[in-house]
Each structure stands twice: as C-alpha cells, then as structure tokens.
Design a protein around this motif. Structure first.
Motif, PDB file in Angstrom:
ATOM      1  N   VAL A 178      21.368  36.768  86.388  1.00 44.81           N
ATOM      2  CA  VAL A 178      21.361  35.948  87.573  1.00 44.81           C
ATOM      3  C   VAL A 178      22.687  36.078  88.294  1.00 44.81           C
ATOM      4  O   VAL A 178      23.736  35.797  87.740  1.00 44.81           O
ATOM      5  CB  VAL A 178      21.078  34.461  87.226  1.00 44.81           C
ATOM      6  CG1 VAL A 178      21.261  33.589  88.442  1.00 44.81           C
ATOM      7  CG2 VAL A 178      19.691  34.325  86.662  1.00 44.81           C
ATOM      8  N   GLY A 179      22.617  36.544  89.538  1.00 45.41           N
ATOM      9  CA  GLY A 179      23.820  36.694  90.340  1.00 45.41           C
ATOM     10  C   GLY A 179      24.754  37.737  89.790  1.00 45.41           C
ATOM     11  O   GLY A 179      25.885  37.827  90.211  1.00 45.41           O
ATOM     12  N   GLY A 180      24.313  38.541  88.827  1.00 43.40           N
ATOM     13  CA  GLY A 180      25.186  39.525  88.197  1.00 43.40           C
ATOM     14  C   GLY A 180      25.376  40.746  89.049  1.00 43.40           C
ATOM     15  O   GLY A 180      25.057  40.777  90.214  1.00 43.40           O
ATOM     16  N   GLY A 181      25.891  41.770  88.463  1.00 41.95           N
ATOM     17  CA  GLY A 181      26.140  43.001  89.169  1.00 41.95           C
ATOM     18  C   GLY A 181      27.460  42.949  89.895  1.00 41.95           C
ATOM     19  O   GLY A 181      28.235  42.024  89.776  1.00 41.95           O
ATOM     20  N   ALA A 182      27.705  43.959  90.706  1.00 41.37           N
ATOM     21  CA  ALA A 182      28.969  44.068  91.408  1.00 41.37           C
ATOM     22  C   ALA A 182      29.006  43.207  92.653  1.00 41.37           C
ATOM     23  O   ALA A 182      30.061  42.976  93.215  1.00 41.37           O
ATOM     24  CB  ALA A 182      29.224  45.528  91.776  1.00 41.37           C
ATOM     25  N   ALA A 183      27.859  42.736  93.118  1.00 44.85           N
ATOM     26  CA  ALA A 183      27.809  41.951  94.339  1.00 44.85           C
ATOM     27  C   ALA A 183      28.464  40.593  94.134  1.00 44.85           C
ATOM     28  O   ALA A 183      28.442  40.032  93.052  1.00 44.85           O
ATOM     29  CB  ALA A 183      26.355  41.757  94.772  1.00 44.85           C
ATOM     30  N   SER A 221       7.476  44.134  86.550  1.00 41.73           N
ATOM     31  CA  SER A 221       8.276  44.517  87.708  1.00 41.73           C
ATOM     32  C   SER A 221       9.718  44.018  87.580  1.00 41.73           C
ATOM     33  O   SER A 221       9.978  42.937  87.059  1.00 41.73           O
ATOM     34  CB  SER A 221       7.640  43.913  88.956  1.00 41.73           C
ATOM     35  OG  SER A 221       8.422  44.133  90.090  1.00 41.73           O
ATOM     36  N   ALA A 222      10.649  44.815  88.083  1.00 42.37           N
ATOM     37  CA  ALA A 222      12.046  44.389  88.125  1.00 42.37           C
ATOM     38  C   ALA A 222      12.178  43.197  89.069  1.00 42.37           C
ATOM     39  O   ALA A 222      11.425  43.065  90.032  1.00 42.37           O
ATOM     40  CB  ALA A 222      12.924  45.547  88.598  1.00 42.37           C
ATOM     41  N   TRP A 223      13.148  42.335  88.789  1.00 44.85           N
ATOM     42  CA  TRP A 223      13.355  41.140  89.593  1.00 44.85           C
ATOM     43  C   TRP A 223      14.831  40.816  89.711  1.00 44.85           C
ATOM     44  O   TRP A 223      15.661  41.298  88.940  1.00 44.85           O
ATOM     45  CB  TRP A 223      12.588  39.954  89.024  1.00 44.85           C
ATOM     46  CG  TRP A 223      12.883  39.659  87.573  1.00 44.85           C
ATOM     47  CD1 TRP A 223      12.246  40.193  86.494  1.00 44.85           C
ATOM     48  CD2 TRP A 223      13.889  38.794  87.052  1.00 44.85           C
ATOM     49  NE1 TRP A 223      12.781  39.708  85.337  1.00 44.85           N
ATOM     50  CE2 TRP A 223      13.810  38.840  85.647  1.00 44.85           C
ATOM     51  CE3 TRP A 223      14.858  37.983  87.638  1.00 44.85           C
ATOM     52  CZ2 TRP A 223      14.650  38.113  84.813  1.00 44.85           C
ATOM     53  CZ3 TRP A 223      15.702  37.257  86.799  1.00 44.85           C
ATOM     54  CH2 TRP A 223      15.585  37.318  85.419  1.00 44.85           C
ATOM     55  N   PHE A 225      17.864  45.400  91.789  1.00 46.56           N
ATOM     56  CA  PHE A 225      17.065  44.667  90.815  1.00 46.56           C
ATOM     57  C   PHE A 225      17.690  44.917  89.449  1.00 46.56           C
ATOM     58  O   PHE A 225      17.849  46.055  89.025  1.00 46.56           O
ATOM     59  CB  PHE A 225      15.606  45.142  90.832  1.00 46.56           C
ATOM     60  CG  PHE A 225      14.890  44.768  92.091  1.00 46.56           C
ATOM     61  CD1 PHE A 225      14.438  43.473  92.287  1.00 46.56           C
ATOM     62  CD2 PHE A 225      14.664  45.708  93.079  1.00 46.56           C
ATOM     63  CE1 PHE A 225      13.773  43.119  93.451  1.00 46.56           C
ATOM     64  CE2 PHE A 225      13.991  45.367  94.249  1.00 46.56           C
ATOM     65  CZ  PHE A 225      13.548  44.072  94.433  1.00 46.56           C
ATOM     66  N   ASN A 226      18.065  43.855  88.750  1.00 44.09           N
ATOM     67  CA  ASN A 226      18.817  44.016  87.504  1.00 44.09           C
ATOM     68  C   ASN A 226      18.071  43.553  86.263  1.00 44.09           C
ATOM     69  O   ASN A 226      18.645  43.457  85.206  1.00 44.09           O
ATOM     70  CB  ASN A 226      20.166  43.304  87.608  1.00 44.09           C
ATOM     71  CG  ASN A 226      20.048  41.855  88.021  1.00 44.09           C
ATOM     72  OD1 ASN A 226      18.960  41.325  88.146  1.00 44.09           O
ATOM     73  ND2 ASN A 226      21.171  41.221  88.254  1.00 44.09           N
ATOM     74  N   ASN A 227      16.798  43.277  86.377  1.00 47.41           N
ATOM     75  CA  ASN A 227      15.991  42.867  85.231  1.00 47.41           C
ATOM     76  C   ASN A 227      14.597  43.458  85.387  1.00 47.41           C
ATOM     77  O   ASN A 227      14.126  43.640  86.494  1.00 47.41           O
ATOM     78  CB  ASN A 227      15.868  41.338  85.169  1.00 47.41           C
ATOM     79  CG  ASN A 227      17.202  40.673  84.989  1.00 47.41           C
ATOM     80  OD1 ASN A 227      17.781  40.752  83.928  1.00 47.41           O
ATOM     81  ND2 ASN A 227      17.715  40.035  86.026  1.00 47.41           N
ATOM     82  N   GLY A 228      13.935  43.722  84.273  1.00 54.23           N
ATOM     83  CA  GLY A 228      12.578  44.240  84.328  1.00 54.23           C
ATOM     84  C   GLY A 228      12.524  45.741  84.124  1.00 54.23           C
ATOM     85  O   GLY A 228      13.505  46.369  83.746  1.00 54.23           O
ATOM     86  N   VAL A 229      11.371  46.320  84.408  1.00 55.81           N
ATOM     87  CA  VAL A 229      11.144  47.738  84.141  1.00 55.81           C
ATOM     88  C   VAL A 229      10.901  48.486  85.453  1.00 55.81           C
ATOM     89  O   VAL A 229      11.773  49.165  85.953  1.00 55.81           O
ATOM     90  CB  VAL A 229       9.951  47.924  83.171  1.00 55.81           C
ATOM     91  CG1 VAL A 229       9.707  49.388  82.902  1.00 55.81           C
ATOM     92  CG2 VAL A 229      10.220  47.191  81.858  1.00 55.81           C
ATOM     93  N   ASP A 230       9.694  48.341  86.004  1.00 51.74           N
ATOM     94  CA  ASP A 230       9.325  49.040  87.230  1.00 51.74           C
ATOM     95  C   ASP A 230      10.236  48.594  88.373  1.00 51.74           C
ATOM     96  O   ASP A 230      10.217  47.452  88.781  1.00 51.74           O
ATOM     97  CB  ASP A 230       7.857  48.735  87.567  1.00 51.74           C
ATOM     98  CG  ASP A 230       7.374  49.423  88.825  1.00 51.74           C
ATOM     99  OD1 ASP A 230       7.880  50.516  89.136  1.00 51.74           O
ATOM    100  OD2 ASP A 230       6.478  48.861  89.478  1.00 51.74           O
ATOM    101  N   ALA A 277      18.085  36.012  77.532  1.00 58.22           N
ATOM    102  CA  ALA A 277      19.439  36.548  77.583  1.00 58.22           C
ATOM    103  C   ALA A 277      19.616  37.407  78.825  1.00 58.22           C
ATOM    104  O   ALA A 277      20.653  37.364  79.483  1.00 58.22           O
ATOM    105  CB  ALA A 277      19.742  37.366  76.327  1.00 58.22           C
ATOM    106  N   LEU A 278      18.585  38.182  79.192  1.00 56.87           N
ATOM    107  CA  LEU A 278      18.643  38.968  80.422  1.00 56.87           C
ATOM    108  C   LEU A 278      18.782  38.063  81.621  1.00 56.87           C
ATOM    109  O   LEU A 278      19.533  38.343  82.545  1.00 56.87           O
ATOM    110  CB  LEU A 278      17.381  39.824  80.576  1.00 56.87           C
ATOM    111  CG  LEU A 278      17.290  41.062  79.723  1.00 56.87           C
ATOM    112  CD1 LEU A 278      15.920  41.704  79.888  1.00 56.87           C
ATOM    113  CD2 LEU A 278      18.366  42.051  80.089  1.00 56.87           C
TER     114      LEU A 278
END
Length: 154
Positions: A23-28, A70-72, A87-92, A17-18
């Motif tokens: 993918v391609g998300g965010g404000a960009a 790692s975030a990706w 980076f919009n997925n992951g932890v570090d 789901a993440l």
C-alpha cells in the motif's frame, strides 16, 4: 493536505503481508488527500493474489484486469498523475503502469467517493465509485485513466 497510511491487524497471511508492504509502496511519493487520518479496521485474507479485505480500510483498490489474480494498487489519498505508479501486487499486470491500465476498482472507504479521471490533474471524463462499490470502470475511463480524487459524501 494530509498523508494517510494503512495500518491493519492481519492474521497470518502472505497476501496480507503483500498488502501491508504494497500500500502506497514503490518509489512514488505517498498519495495525499484532504481526507482526514483515521485508524484502519482489522483485515482478514481472502485469497492468494487479491488484497486482504478490511472493514472500511479507507482505500480504493485499482485493478489491472477483471481476473481474480489481477495485479492491484491501493490508494488512500488523491493523486494528480498515475504516471510514476505501477501495480505492485497480484499476478496478471504486475509491474505495469497504473496510468491507462485500470480495468476495475473497489472503493473501501465508507465516507468518501473515489473519482477516477481520464486526464491528469482531475480533468476530463470521470467515473465515481461510492463506498463499497466494486465494478469495472465505465467505457471512456476504463484503461484510459490518469488521476484520482476523493469527494466527501458523509
């Protein structure tokens, strides 16, 4: 130039789901490329904080570090400047800027090589990832990256 989007069939996973929302998300704005549109293969989840692995989904995955959690960020098209991307997925590394913070990459496109450039607008040193290749970026581009282009290799 065409915009590509990821559509995948995913079997019950929060990670998947993440991937689908990230993918391609965010404000960009969506990345564009000369890569032709194509359907994505079904995806299956691999782990809690790693992207769902899909058979040749047409993306290159850029990672904040070499850590398993790692975030990706996934890209299906080129981008002239990573400055607005995080980076919009992951932890570090979650929420950190992609520009000058990519440690490793994985190219999951079977016909296109992903070129990660030192400078904006595809200038300077470059590290090329061929289909299926996953590794740490070369010195000179690792954590000093600004843009992404694709080269058709068949």
């Amino acid at each position: 130039m065409r915009t590509r989007t990821l559509s995948a069939v995913v079997a019950g996973s929060a990670t998947a789901a993440l991937l689908l929302t990230g993918v391609g998300g965010g404000a960009a704005a969506p990345a564009t490329s000369d890569k032709p549109s194509k359907a994505s293969a079904p995806a299956t989840a691999q782990g809690a904080a790693t992207p769902a692995k899909a058979a040749w989904d047409g993306n290159v995955y850029l990672y904040y570090s070499t850590a398993a959690n790692s975030a990706w960020r996934a890209y299906s098209g080129g981008t002239a400047d990573f400055a607005a991307d995080t980076f919009n997925n992951g932890v570090d590394g979650y929420g950190q800027r992609v520009k000058n913070n990519v440690n490793r990459a994985w190219n999951n496109d079977q016909r296109w090589a992903a070129n990660i450039w030192y400078n904006e607008n595809f200038q300077g040193a470059v590290d090329t990832f061929y289909p299926g290749e996953a590794r740490q970026l070369k010195v000179g581009v690792r954590n000093d990256n600004a843009s992404l282009s694709w080269t058709y290799i068949g």
